[in-house]
Design a protein around this motif. Structure first.
Motif, PDB file in Angstrom:
ATOM      1  N   ILE A   1      -8.168  -3.225  -1.499  1.00  0.00           N
ATOM      2  CA  ILE A   1      -8.013  -2.212  -0.429  1.00  0.00           C
ATOM      3  C   ILE A   1      -9.190  -2.246   0.537  1.00  0.00           C
ATOM      4  CG2 ILE A   1      -8.062   0.234   0.086  1.00  0.00           C
ATOM      5  CD1 ILE A   1      -6.035   0.392  -2.619  1.00  0.00           C
ATOM      6  N   TYR A   2     -10.436  -2.247  -0.173  1.00  0.00           N
ATOM      7  CA  TYR A   2     -11.759  -2.330   0.405  1.00  0.00           C
ATOM      8  C   TYR A   2     -11.923  -3.403   1.344  1.00  0.00           C
ATOM      9  CZ  TYR A   2     -13.072   1.508  -2.780  1.00  0.00           C
ATOM     10  OH  TYR A   2     -13.254   2.653  -3.501  1.00  0.00           O
TER      11      TYR A   2
ATOM     12  N   ARG B   1      -7.662  -3.625  -7.787  1.00  0.00           N
ATOM     13  CA  ARG B   1      -6.745  -3.038  -6.627  1.00  0.00           C
ATOM     14  C   ARG B   1      -7.789  -2.577  -5.505  1.00  0.00           C
ATOM     15  NH1 ARG B   1      -2.093  -3.634  -4.127  1.00  0.00           N
ATOM     16  NH2 ARG B   1      -1.286  -1.588  -3.540  1.00  0.00           N
ATOM     17  N   LEU B   2      -8.866  -1.817  -5.859  1.00  0.00           N
ATOM     18  CA  LEU B   2      -9.773  -1.112  -5.176  1.00  0.00           C
ATOM     19  C   LEU B   2     -10.255  -2.296  -4.110  1.00  0.00           C
ATOM     20  CD1 LEU B   2     -11.028   1.798  -7.097  1.00  0.00           C
ATOM     21  CD2 LEU B   2      -9.646   1.952  -5.172  1.00  0.00           C
TER      22      LEU B   2
ATOM     23  N   THR C   1      -9.904   4.168   6.246  1.00  0.00           N
ATOM     24  CA  THR C   1      -8.957   4.822   5.269  1.00  0.00           C
ATOM     25  C   THR C   1      -7.807   4.017   5.172  1.00  0.00           C
ATOM     26  OG1 THR C   1      -7.702   6.201   6.502  1.00  0.00           O
ATOM     27  CG2 THR C   1      -9.786   7.106   5.770  1.00  0.00           C
ATOM     28  N   LEU C   2      -7.005   4.170   3.833  1.00  0.00           N
ATOM     29  CA  LEU C   2      -5.793   3.520   3.509  1.00  0.00           C
ATOM     30  C   LEU C   2      -4.911   4.028   4.278  1.00  0.00           C
ATOM     31  CD1 LEU C   2      -4.517   1.885   0.659  1.00  0.00           C
ATOM     32  CD2 LEU C   2      -3.204   4.244   1.009  1.00  0.00           C
TER      33      LEU C   2
ATOM     34  N   GLU D   1      -9.601   5.424  -7.002  1.00  0.00           N
ATOM     35  CA  GLU D   1     -11.058   5.626  -7.308  1.00  0.00           C
ATOM     36  C   GLU D   1     -11.540   6.907  -8.448  1.00  0.00           C
ATOM     37  OE1 GLU D   1     -12.322   4.774  -2.584  1.00  0.00           O
ATOM     38  OE2 GLU D   1     -11.690   6.877  -3.096  1.00  0.00           O
TER      39      GLU D   1
ATOM     40  N   LEU E   1       0.828  -1.231   0.130  1.00  0.00           N
ATOM     41  CA  LEU E   1      -0.006   0.071   0.043  1.00  0.00           C
ATOM     42  C   LEU E   1       1.055   1.291  -0.011  1.00  0.00           C
ATOM     43  CD1 LEU E   1      -2.620  -1.218   2.664  1.00  0.00           C
ATOM     44  CD2 LEU E   1      -2.885  -1.372   0.176  1.00  0.00           C
TER      45      LEU E   1
ATOM     46  N   GLN F   1      -9.621  -3.023   4.332  1.00  0.00           N
ATOM     47  CA  GLN F   1     -10.248  -1.923   5.336  1.00  0.00           C
ATOM     48  C   GLN F   1     -11.585  -2.616   6.118  1.00  0.00           C
ATOM     49  OE1 GLN F   1     -11.444   1.065   2.545  1.00  0.00           O
ATOM     50  NE2 GLN F   1      -9.479   2.174   3.029  1.00  0.00           N
TER      51      GLN F   1
ATOM     52  N   GLU G   1      -3.007   6.403  -2.314  1.00  0.00           N
ATOM     53  CA  GLU G   1      -3.429   5.431  -3.613  1.00  0.00           C
ATOM     54  C   GLU G   1      -4.794   5.340  -3.815  1.00  0.00           C
ATOM     55  OE1 GLU G   1      -2.390   0.860  -4.996  1.00  0.00           O
ATOM     56  OE2 GLU G   1      -1.848   1.759  -3.049  1.00  0.00           O
ATOM     57  N   GLN G   2      -5.397   5.162  -2.829  1.00  0.00           N
ATOM     58  CA  GLN G   2      -6.982   4.907  -2.843  1.00  0.00           C
ATOM     59  C   GLN G   2      -7.670   6.074  -3.600  1.00  0.00           C
ATOM     60  OE1 GLN G   2      -8.690   3.935   0.735  1.00  0.00           O
ATOM     61  NE2 GLN G   2     -10.619   3.738   0.114  1.00  0.00           N
ATOM     62  N   SER G   3      -7.506   7.132  -3.405  1.00  0.00           N
ATOM     63  CA  SER G   3      -8.224   8.180  -3.900  1.00  0.00           C
ATOM     64  C   SER G   3      -7.764   8.513  -5.664  1.00  0.00           C
ATOM     65  CB  SER G   3      -7.947   9.541  -3.182  1.00  0.00           C
ATOM     66  OG  SER G   3      -6.392  10.057  -3.331  1.00  0.00           O
TER      67      SER G   3
END
Length: 555
Positions: free
Chosen positions: A307-308, A303-304, A318-319, A211, A202, A311, A206-208
């Protein structure tokens, strides 16, 4: 020294205010006259629990106040430590108990905690009641006797400091060991969780970005079509926005010579033309860069989704929280690997402190062993005149134990009143009267070694009479010398006649109530009181003569 005692609305006492003398004094009175009530009131000043039932019927509160002469006690450190007002001549203790159950305590008219009053009271007055004789077989009391005679104050203070530090290290080591064991149980779990997060590689922010990219890829055709329409509105050969604007700009430039405002309008329009042309080129460039890429969209969504899922599993939003959680796991694993070193270091400190405790405990043992021989010698000398000609008394220093609050010594007071009797623990072989005499002898012995507070003996003469009572009176009178204060509550005329001051407790009944009183007797009243103690309710000439004879023996 107790100078005076004031009691109001306590049990049968409506109001009592009496002064006391230095030296040896006696208190007499019929059974039930109120002597135990006075002791109960003094007990409140020593921090005992207050009972609202003790408040005189109809009163809203009871008050007990005692004034002490503390000029010879050196008590300034106590007052300074507790931030209390200090008078080097007098100290006033007061306790008030409300009918509601509330209790208040004061030292020199300053509100104080019950713990403070108890600590101070125990340094000012020692009430020796019959139940205190039970202390004689308690190891703590026996060690305390030896420490007093050995003048172990400084050695004990040093020992307590070392001992408390050792126990603190022991607690810290126990807590650390327990924490280490629990952490090792959790190690596999922590390592698995960390590896799972680390495998995701991670990166902050990266997450935003993903998205945003997923949103763009999902609407690529819509975006591209919209940008194309905008681009056409700018560059269309027929009615394009930039073409119209260019023509208008040329018109304004042609009017500048004949119409002055046209120059300013021309400049403004030219700026707008340049800006719009730049926008049109950006729109064209953006349109060319947008392309529909299902493979990249799948890649971004995968990838998302990873991450989800992480979480959701770790219950974070959040990441960045996931990354912080990974740091926490690393720190905990690092602590687990360092526990052995920390435990080894703390164990070494504890062992070193233990050696210091043992060394100081040995200092106490040596001093106590010497004091034990002195106790044996002095007690034998004091008990023989008290009607125990064949008494044998031995202080047995037993096997050492694990260091405790009072050291590592075990001690036992052994006693035999008979010449050929077997020495045994004093409480198992001594009668009540014998134990009372031993306790009196111990207190007299201690009085010769340290400055004792006011001592009140509550019928310590129970079970004795005749010549033995005389000898006990000698001992209490000796304790009262040199500005000490000893007060004996007694039923024996031999002891009552020896006091410098004689106080009588008595009751008075009326139609509605009973009151207890105490007053100091005059010389004539003392004769009558002691005569009553000798002969009972009826006074005889023989009793009066005997009373006068007893009183003439006061030195």
């Amino acid at each position: 020294m107790l100078r005076s005692l004031y009691i109001q609305n306590y049990a049968l006492i409506e109001k009592l205010d009496i002064g006391f003398e230095t030296g040896f004094s006696v208190i007499t009175g019929e059974t039930g006259a109120g002597k135990s009530i006075i002791l109960g009131a003094i007990g409140l000043l020593l921090g005992q629990r207050a009972d609202v039932k003790a408040i005189r019927r109809g009163a809203s509160k009871c008050i007990i106040e005692a004034r002490f002469d503390i000029s010879a006690y050196g008590m300034r450190p106590f007052f300074e430590e507790n931030e209390l007002e200090y008078d080097d001549e007098e100290c006033i203790l007061r306790r008030e108990v409300q009918a509601s159950g509330k209790s208040r305590a004061f030292i020199n008219d300053t509100p104080a905690s019950l713990a403070q009053v108890k600590e101070l009271g125990e340094q000012l007055i020692d009430v020796h009641s019959q139940h205190q004789n039970l202390l004689l077989n308690k190891e703590g009391f026996q060690l305390n006797v030896l420490d007093i005679l050995a003048h172990n104050d400084d050695a004990l203070e040093k020992y307590h400091s070392l001992y408390n530090e050792w126990k603190q290290l022991d607690r810290e080591l126990s807590e650390l060991t327990a924490l280490a064991e629990q952490s090792r149980t959790d190690e596999d779990y922590l390592r698995f969780q960390l590896e799972q997060i680390e495998e995701a590689h991670l990166a902050e922010g990266e997450q935003s970005l993903l998205e945003q990219e997923a949103e763009t890829l999902s609407h690529a055709e819509e975006i591209k079509a919209g940008l194309y329409r905008i681009e056409q509105s700018f560059f269309s050969d027929e009615g394009g926005l930039l073409s119209f604007l260019k023509d208008n700009l040329n018109t304004l430039n042609g009017l500048k010579k004949v119409y002055q405002p046209a120059g300013e309008l021309s400049d403004r329009m030219e700026s707008a033309y340049i800006e719009l042309k730049d926008i049109s080129q950006e729109v064209s460039s953006q349109g060319e860069s947008i392309e529909f890429n299902p493979a990249r969209l799948d890649e971004v969504n995968d990838r998302l989704n990873l991450i989800y899922s992480l979480q959701q599993k770790h219950r974070v939003q959040t990441l960045e929280e996931l990354i912080a959680l990974a740091d926490q796991y690393r720190n905990k694993l690092s602590e687990i690997t360092s526990y052995d070193d920390r435990i080894a270091e703390l164990t070494a400190r504890k062992d070193a402190q233990y050696d210091r405790v043992k060394k100081q405990a040995a200092v106490l043992t040596k001093a106590r062993a010497a004091a034990a021989r002195e106790v044996e010698k002095q007690l034998a000398g004091r008990l023989v005149p008290l009607g125990m000609p064949n008494v044998r008394f031995q202080v047995e220093m037993g096997l050492k134990k694990e260091p405790g609050v009072q050291g590592e010594d075990t001690v036992n007071f052994l006693f035999s009143a008979n010449k050929n009797g077997t020495l045994q623990s004093i409480s198992s072989v001594a009668s009540g009267g014998e134990i009372a005499r031993v306790m009196l002898s111990i207190k007299a012995m201690i009085a010769g070694a340290v400055k004792l507070p006011t001592i009140v003996f509550d019928e310590i003469d129970t079970g004795v009479s005749g010549e033995i009572a005389d000898r006990m009176a000698d001992m209490m009178q000796e304790m009262g010398d040199r500005n000490r204060q000893v007060i004996s509550i007694t039923h024996l005329p031999q002891i009552a006649a020896r006091g410098r001051a004689h106080y009588k407790v008595y009751k008075e009944d009326s139609d509605t109530e009973t009151n207890s009183h105490i007053r100091r007797l005059t010389d004539e009243e003392r004769v009558e009181e002691i005569a009553h103690m000798l002969s009972g309710a009826t006074l005889t000439e023989a009793a009066l003569s005997n009373a006068k004879a007893l009183l003439t023996r006061i030195s």
